[in-house]
Design a protein around this motif. Sequence first.
Motif, PDB file in Angstrom:
ATOM      1  N   ILE A  85     140.422  80.925  35.768  1.00  0.00           N
ATOM      2  CA  ILE A  85     140.275  82.369  35.940  1.00  0.00           C
ATOM      3  C   ILE A  85     141.271  83.119  35.060  1.00  0.00           C
ATOM      4  O   ILE A  85     140.923  84.074  34.357  1.00  0.00           O
ATOM      5  CB  ILE A  85     140.450  82.759  37.415  1.00  0.00           C
ATOM      6  N   ILE A  86     142.533  82.685  35.106  1.00  0.00           N
ATOM      7  CA  ILE A  86     143.555  83.361  34.295  1.00  0.00           C
ATOM      8  C   ILE A  86     143.337  83.082  32.812  1.00  0.00           C
ATOM      9  O   ILE A  86     143.537  83.960  31.966  1.00  0.00           O
ATOM     10  CB  ILE A  86     144.966  82.901  34.735  1.00  0.00           C
ATOM     11  N   GLY A  87     142.921  81.868  32.503  1.00  0.00           N
ATOM     12  CA  GLY A  87     142.805  81.484  31.100  1.00  0.00           C
ATOM     13  C   GLY A  87     141.581  82.014  30.401  1.00  0.00           C
ATOM     14  O   GLY A  87     141.637  82.370  29.211  1.00  0.00           O
ATOM     15  N   SER A  88     140.436  82.090  31.114  1.00  0.00           N
ATOM     16  CA  SER A  88     139.197  82.502  30.434  1.00  0.00           C
ATOM     17  C   SER A  88     138.345  83.479  31.220  1.00  0.00           C
ATOM     18  O   SER A  88     137.315  83.935  30.730  1.00  0.00           O
ATOM     19  CB  SER A  88     138.355  81.263  30.095  1.00  0.00           C
ATOM     20  N   GLY A  89     138.723  83.792  32.448  1.00  0.00           N
ATOM     21  CA  GLY A  89     137.965  84.753  33.229  1.00  0.00           C
ATOM     22  C   GLY A  89     136.678  84.209  33.809  1.00  0.00           C
ATOM     23  O   GLY A  89     135.823  84.984  34.266  1.00  0.00           O
ATOM     24  N   THR A  90     136.498  82.895  33.816  1.00  0.00           N
ATOM     25  CA  THR A  90     135.296  82.277  34.368  1.00  0.00           C
ATOM     26  C   THR A  90     135.659  81.366  35.533  1.00  0.00           C
ATOM     27  O   THR A  90     136.835  81.114  35.794  1.00  0.00           O
ATOM     28  CB  THR A  90     134.555  81.454  33.301  1.00  0.00           C
ATOM     29  N   LEU A  91     134.645  80.873  36.221  1.00  0.00           N
ATOM     30  CA  LEU A  91     134.850  79.930  37.322  1.00  0.00           C
ATOM     31  C   LEU A  91     133.720  78.907  37.293  1.00  0.00           C
ATOM     32  O   LEU A  91     132.549  79.279  37.234  1.00  0.00           O
ATOM     33  CB  LEU A  91     134.879  80.660  38.660  1.00  0.00           C
ATOM     34  N   PHE A  92     134.082  77.645  37.309  1.00  0.00           N
ATOM     35  CA  PHE A  92     133.136  76.520  37.226  1.00  0.00           C
ATOM     36  C   PHE A  92     132.268  76.621  35.968  1.00  0.00           C
ATOM     37  O   PHE A  92     131.044  76.412  36.019  1.00  0.00           O
ATOM     38  CB  PHE A  92     132.249  76.448  38.474  1.00  0.00           C
ATOM     39  N   ALA A  93     132.900  76.923  34.857  1.00  0.00           N
ATOM     40  CA  ALA A  93     132.180  76.981  33.587  1.00  0.00           C
ATOM     41  C   ALA A  93     131.616  75.602  33.242  1.00  0.00           C
ATOM     42  O   ALA A  93     132.250  74.570  33.486  1.00  0.00           O
ATOM     43  CB  ALA A  93     133.118  77.446  32.476  1.00  0.00           C
ATOM     44  N   ASN A  94     130.402  75.590  32.693  1.00  0.00           N
ATOM     45  CA  ASN A  94     129.714  74.364  32.266  1.00  0.00           C
ATOM     46  C   ASN A  94     129.454  73.399  33.415  1.00  0.00           C
ATOM     47  O   ASN A  94     129.315  72.190  33.199  1.00  0.00           O
ATOM     48  CB  ASN A  94     130.518  73.642  31.174  1.00  0.00           C
ATOM     49  N   ALA A  95     129.376  73.921  34.640  1.00  0.00           N
ATOM     50  CA  ALA A  95     129.125  73.038  35.783  1.00  0.00           C
ATOM     51  C   ALA A  95     127.770  72.343  35.655  1.00  0.00           C
ATOM     52  O   ALA A  95     127.640  71.158  35.970  1.00  0.00           O
ATOM     53  CB  ALA A  95     129.196  73.833  37.086  1.00  0.00           C
ATOM     54  N   ALA A  96     126.750  73.071  35.200  1.00  0.00           N
ATOM     55  CA  ALA A  96     125.419  72.474  35.056  1.00  0.00           C
ATOM     56  C   ALA A  96     125.412  71.392  33.987  1.00  0.00           C
ATOM     57  O   ALA A  96     124.733  70.369  34.129  1.00  0.00           O
ATOM     58  CB  ALA A  96     124.392  73.550  34.715  1.00  0.00           C
ATOM     59  N   LEU A  97     126.179  71.599  32.917  1.00  0.00           N
ATOM     60  CA  LEU A  97     126.222  70.625  31.834  1.00  0.00           C
ATOM     61  C   LEU A  97     126.958  69.360  32.242  1.00  0.00           C
ATOM     62  O   LEU A  97     126.529  68.240  31.940  1.00  0.00           O
ATOM     63  CB  LEU A  97     126.887  71.247  30.595  1.00  0.00           C
TER      64      LEU A  97
END
Length: 233
Positions: free
Chosen positions: A160-172
Amino acid sequence: MNTSIDAPAPTAWGRIATDGIWNNNVVFAQSLALCPLLAVTGTATNGLGMGLASMAVMVASGLLISLLRGLITPEVRIPVFVLIIAVLVTLVDLGLNAWLHDLHKVLGLFIPLIVTNCAILGRAESFASRNRVMPAAFDGLMMGVGFTLVLVTLGAIREIIGSGTLFANAALLLGEGFAGLELTLIPEYRGFLLAVLPPGGFLALGFMLAAKRLIDRRLRAPRPATQPAVATG
């Protein structure tokens, strides 16, 4: 060989759960498995994958070692425990490579290094080899859940702090069934590189340890005695 699976009393189940998740947590209380913890938690997805793999090994090793404890002599117990854990880790590693290849590439060397995780060997020695099957498997499950929660929480904070996302690329990495976990919490966020680098992992873990200490202190603090109401005439 004693293969009885009698369950302990309900209070014992609760103690096993609270020890694994909080009081005797692999990271917070034992300070073990810090190498994979800090290395793979750049995202919550990686932390979840590593946590689930470790949990599978903990549950299976606790179950097998408890089943075989009557056959394992004290003189060779440590090499046998390591051998059992190594076989289970190899199976997990091959399974990830076959069905979750992208996640396997991300976690890389840290999957085989689960063999050297002192937490797994420690629970095999201190609990699984001295208890019945169901409690041993449950202890492995709760220790795995506690470790996974720390991995996911630390990964989420850094992501969250580093890129503003959560569980990025979870589907991949984990499969299409996890696509619903992917969130963009801060649109058009430029990111904060330090958070996803190793120093950021140390800083985030330090704040998490401090927060646990504060919570424990609050929980253990004696509550002020309430004064009885005084009737007025």
